[in-house]
Design an enzyme around this catalytic site. Sequence first.
Site, PDB file in Angstrom:
ATOM      1  N   ARG A  25     -30.306  45.698 124.175  1.00 48.62           N
ATOM      2  CA  ARG A  25     -30.399  44.796 125.322  1.00 48.62           C
ATOM      3  C   ARG A  25     -30.092  43.356 124.903  1.00 48.62           C
ATOM      4  NH1 ARG A  25     -35.237  43.084 128.620  1.00 48.62           N
ATOM      5  NH2 ARG A  25     -34.310  42.674 130.662  1.00 48.62           N
ATOM      6  N   HIS A  29     -27.548  40.679 126.738  1.00 46.42           N
ATOM      7  CA  HIS A  29     -27.950  39.358 127.225  1.00 46.42           C
ATOM      8  C   HIS A  29     -27.225  38.246 126.482  1.00 46.42           C
ATOM      9  CE1 HIS A  29     -31.722  40.296 129.770  1.00 46.42           C
ATOM     10  NE2 HIS A  29     -30.893  41.306 129.781  1.00 46.42           N
ATOM     11  N   ASP A  30     -26.956  38.457 125.192  1.00 45.88           N
ATOM     12  CA  ASP A  30     -26.194  37.445 124.465  1.00 45.88           C
ATOM     13  C   ASP A  30     -24.784  37.348 125.031  1.00 45.88           C
ATOM     14  OD1 ASP A  30     -25.441  35.545 122.596  1.00 45.88           O
ATOM     15  OD2 ASP A  30     -24.736  37.054 121.161  1.00 45.88           O
ATOM     16  N   ASP A  46     -22.233  34.852 121.280  1.00 39.22           N
ATOM     17  CA  ASP A  46     -22.283  33.687 120.394  1.00 39.22           C
ATOM     18  C   ASP A  46     -23.700  33.388 119.906  1.00 39.22           C
ATOM     19  OD1 ASP A  46     -23.511  32.795 122.662  1.00 39.22           O
ATOM     20  OD2 ASP A  46     -22.383  30.916 122.794  1.00 39.22           O
ATOM     21  N   ASN A  62     -35.420  36.427 130.685  1.00 36.14           N
ATOM     22  CA  ASN A  62     -35.312  36.986 129.329  1.00 36.14           C
ATOM     23  C   ASN A  62     -36.000  38.345 129.316  1.00 36.14           C
ATOM     24  OD1 ASN A  62     -38.086  36.687 128.908  1.00 36.14           O
ATOM     25  ND2 ASN A  62     -37.890  35.055 127.408  1.00 36.14           N
ATOM     26  N   HIS A  96     -29.855  52.397 129.517  1.00 35.62           N
ATOM     27  CA  HIS A  96     -31.219  52.634 129.996  1.00 35.62           C
ATOM     28  C   HIS A  96     -31.711  54.041 129.655  1.00 35.62           C
ATOM     29  CE1 HIS A  96     -30.913  49.105 133.125  1.00 35.62           C
ATOM     30  NE2 HIS A  96     -30.937  48.697 131.871  1.00 35.62           N
TER      31      HIS A  96
HETATM   32  C1  HEM Z   1     -26.172  47.060 135.210  1.00 37.00           C
HETATM   33  C2  HEM Z   1     -26.907  45.968 135.245  1.00 37.00           C
HETATM   34  C3  HEM Z   1     -28.233  45.887 134.557  1.00 37.00           C
HETATM   35  C4  HEM Z   1     -29.412  45.520 135.122  1.00 37.00           C
HETATM   36  C5  HEM Z   1     -29.626  45.071 136.560  1.00 37.00           C
HETATM   37  C6  HEM Z   1     -30.433  45.656 134.108  1.00 37.00           C
HETATM   38  C7  HEM Z   1     -31.760  45.333 134.281  1.00 37.00           C
HETATM   39  C8  HEM Z   1     -32.777  45.653 133.409  1.00 37.00           C
HETATM   40  C9  HEM Z   1     -34.174  45.443 133.655  1.00 37.00           C
HETATM   41  C10 HEM Z   1     -34.765  44.816 134.907  1.00 37.00           C
HETATM   42  C11 HEM Z   1     -34.861  45.936 132.595  1.00 37.00           C
HETATM   43  C12 HEM Z   1     -36.375  45.988 132.421  1.00 37.00           C
HETATM   44  C13 HEM Z   1     -36.887  44.667 131.928  1.00 37.00           C
HETATM   45  C14 HEM Z   1     -38.375  44.591 132.016  1.00 37.00           C
HETATM   46  O1  HEM Z   1     -38.920  44.966 133.055  1.00 37.00           O
HETATM   47  O2  HEM Z   1     -39.010  44.171 131.017  1.00 37.00           O
HETATM   48  C15 HEM Z   1     -33.885  46.434 131.645  1.00 37.00           C
HETATM   49  C16 HEM Z   1     -34.194  46.998 130.433  1.00 37.00           C
HETATM   50  C17 HEM Z   1     -33.247  47.386 129.521  1.00 37.00           C
HETATM   51  N1  HEM Z   1     -31.878  47.178 129.618  1.00 37.00           N
HETATM   52 FE1  HEM Z   1     -30.879  46.684 131.292  1.00 37.00          FE
HETATM   53  N2  HEM Z   1     -29.858  46.086 132.953  1.00 37.00           N
HETATM   54  C18 HEM Z   1     -28.526  46.245 133.165  1.00 37.00           C
HETATM   55  C19 HEM Z   1     -27.579  46.592 132.224  1.00 37.00           C
HETATM   56  C20 HEM Z   1     -27.869  46.822 130.913  1.00 37.00           C
HETATM   57  C21 HEM Z   1     -26.874  46.905 129.859  1.00 37.00           C
HETATM   58  C22 HEM Z   1     -25.381  46.702 130.057  1.00 37.00           C
HETATM   59  C23 HEM Z   1     -27.545  47.156 128.722  1.00 37.00           C
HETATM   60  C24 HEM Z   1     -27.016  47.341 127.322  1.00 37.00           C
HETATM   61  C25 HEM Z   1     -25.805  47.768 127.057  1.00 37.00           C
HETATM   62  C26 HEM Z   1     -28.948  47.261 129.049  1.00 37.00           C
HETATM   63  C27 HEM Z   1     -29.950  47.595 128.164  1.00 37.00           C
HETATM   64  C28 HEM Z   1     -31.294  47.664 128.489  1.00 37.00           C
HETATM   65  C29 HEM Z   1     -32.314  48.245 127.631  1.00 37.00           C
HETATM   66  C30 HEM Z   1     -32.053  48.949 126.318  1.00 37.00           C
HETATM   67  C31 HEM Z   1     -33.538  48.059 128.271  1.00 37.00           C
HETATM   68  C32 HEM Z   1     -34.928  48.455 127.758  1.00 37.00           C
HETATM   69  C33 HEM Z   1     -35.506  47.310 126.956  1.00 37.00           C
HETATM   70  C34 HEM Z   1     -36.798  47.616 126.215  1.00 37.00           C
HETATM   71  O3  HEM Z   1     -37.366  48.697 126.348  1.00 37.00           O
HETATM   72  O4  HEM Z   1     -37.243  46.713 125.468  1.00 37.00           O
HETATM   73  N3  HEM Z   1     -29.102  47.008 130.382  1.00 37.00           N
HETATM   74  N4  HEM Z   1     -32.624  46.231 132.164  1.00 37.00           N
HETATM   75  C1  LIG Z   2     -39.492  34.882 127.312  1.00 42.68           C
HETATM   76  O1  LIG Z   2     -39.448  34.599 125.924  1.00 42.68           O
HETATM   77  C2  LIG Z   2     -40.447  33.711 125.494  1.00 42.68           C
HETATM   78  C3  LIG Z   2     -40.219  33.358 124.056  1.00 42.68           C
HETATM   79  O2  LIG Z   2     -39.826  34.464 123.298  1.00 42.68           O
HETATM   80  C4  LIG Z   2     -41.826  34.331 125.730  1.00 42.68           C
HETATM   81  O3  LIG Z   2     -42.845  33.445 125.312  1.00 42.68           O
HETATM   82  C5  LIG Z   2     -41.973  34.604 127.209  1.00 42.68           C
HETATM   83  O4  LIG Z   2     -43.198  35.256 127.451  1.00 42.68           O
HETATM   84  C6  LIG Z   2     -40.823  35.470 127.703  1.00 42.68           C
HETATM   85  N1  LIG Z   2     -40.893  35.590 129.145  1.00 42.68           N
HETATM   86  C7  LIG Z   2     -40.945  36.746 129.746  1.00 42.68           C
HETATM   87  C8  LIG Z   2     -41.022  36.721 131.201  1.00 42.68           C
HETATM   88  O5  LIG Z   2     -40.894  37.784 129.128  1.00 42.68           O
END
Ligand code: HEM
Ligand SMILES: *[C@@H]1O[C@H](CO)[C@@H](O)[C@H](O)[C@H]1NC(C)=O
Length: 314
Positions: free
Chosen positions: A62, A66-67, A74, A94, A191
């Site tokens: 992820r 985001h980067d 970058d 983030n 996902h």
């Molecule tokens: C298509 C548009 C996308 C949307 C709207 C989206 C949105 C999200 C959201 C809302 C979350 C959950 C964040 C949270 O509630 O903490 C998430 C998690 C995640 N996203 Fe996406 N995402 C998208 C595309 C992508 C892409 C392109 C990648 C990587 C190639 C990606 C990789 C991930 C991963 C791996 C997680 C799980 C993170 C974790 O468990 O720490 N997503 N995404």
């Molecule tokens: C975003 O990242 C900052 C710094 O890593 C962290 O303190 C903060 O809780 C994060 N915000 C959310 C909504 O996850």
Amino acid sequence: MVRANLLSVIMLMHVIIGLPYNVKGLSMGYYLMSCPAAEQIVTNTVNNALQADPTLAAGLIRMLFHDCFIEGCDASILLDSTKDNTAEKDSPANLSLRGYEIIDDAKKKIEARCPGVVSCADIIAMAARDAVFSANGPYYQIPKGRFDGKRSKIEDTRNLPSPFLNASQLIQTFGQRGFTPQDVVALSGAHTLGVARCSSFKARLTTPDSSMDSSFVTTLTKTCSAGDNAEQPFDATRNNFDNAYFNALQRKSGVLFSDQTLSNTPATRNIVNGYAFNQAKFFFDFQMAMQKMSNLDVKLGSQGEVRKNCRILN
Ligand code: HEM
Ligand SMILES: *[C@@H]1O[C@H](CO)[C@@H](O)[C@H](O)[C@H]1NC(C)=O
Ligand SMILES: *[C@@H]1O[C@H](CO)[C@@H](O)[C@H](O)[C@H]1NC(C)=O
């Protein structure tokens, strides 16, 4: 001695096999002379960290998204805020990015061997690739030579896609950056790893529509009973890179609105069904799309710098 020779043969093979991947000023042999151990250090660091905590694979993948989606690949996502600047990292969008320490660790080890040579942006791209592979996903080549950017602003994160976009909006948002509808579906397949927090999907639960399986609505509601930060795995195998995510979409059990919309819309439904049926096809398309993502708006030479510490500008 023998090992050293073997390593150079492996590095050389990397370069030769990688020749078709030299694009946009990036190349497979970029660190061959200046820091031949870089790739191996990243791989070892990622593997060790993920052995201890497999859930961080999702964080690294992820992080690449985001980067690259904001300001190009970058490493702008790694910069800490300063008293004059609030960085991307501190945006509510983030959305709980994880894995920063793994990048710091790899960077520190690389700096000890070849200071000032290997960019943080290249480390993110390699680490995401290694995370996919470590979670049993496909392996793809990463050409190198990205430079680290100097801008990281909280307001730029509004360009990240919201989880409430429908398929046509997703296609449009990604299309502006050169991705096809097939790329959108394949990339959403990331996902297959990780979790979403309740705050990212609870709005769907107030008036669940017919695109949601009713027992899955119950599951999500139960998750949210533990609060906004409660975590819901995207599929049944949160640490395994597979096509279970697409099977879940077919069962109307996608966690985010932006997940489920992919199987409700004619433009993307067949692609979802194709990946649910054929995991190898998903893997192949995912690799291609990740290579495209990893090369998005890269900065070269004087457009950036090689940071000494990934969190601060030189
Ligand atoms: C298509 C548009 C996308 C949307 C709207 C989206 C949105 C999200 C959201 C809302 C979350 C959950 C964040 C949270 O509630 O903490 C998430 C998690 C995640 N996203 Fe996406 N995402 C998208 C595309 C992508 C892409 C392109 C990648 C990587 C190639 C990606 C990789 C991930 C991963 C791996 C997680 C799980 C993170 C974790 O468990 O720490 N997503 N995404
Ligand atoms: C975003 O990242 C900052 C710094 O890593 C962290 O303190 C903060 O809780 C994060 N915000 C959310 C909504 O996850
Ligand atoms: C997607 O959302 C946009 C903006 O809300 C709307 O105009 C469009 O009709 C929606 N498309 C579909 C297929 O629902």
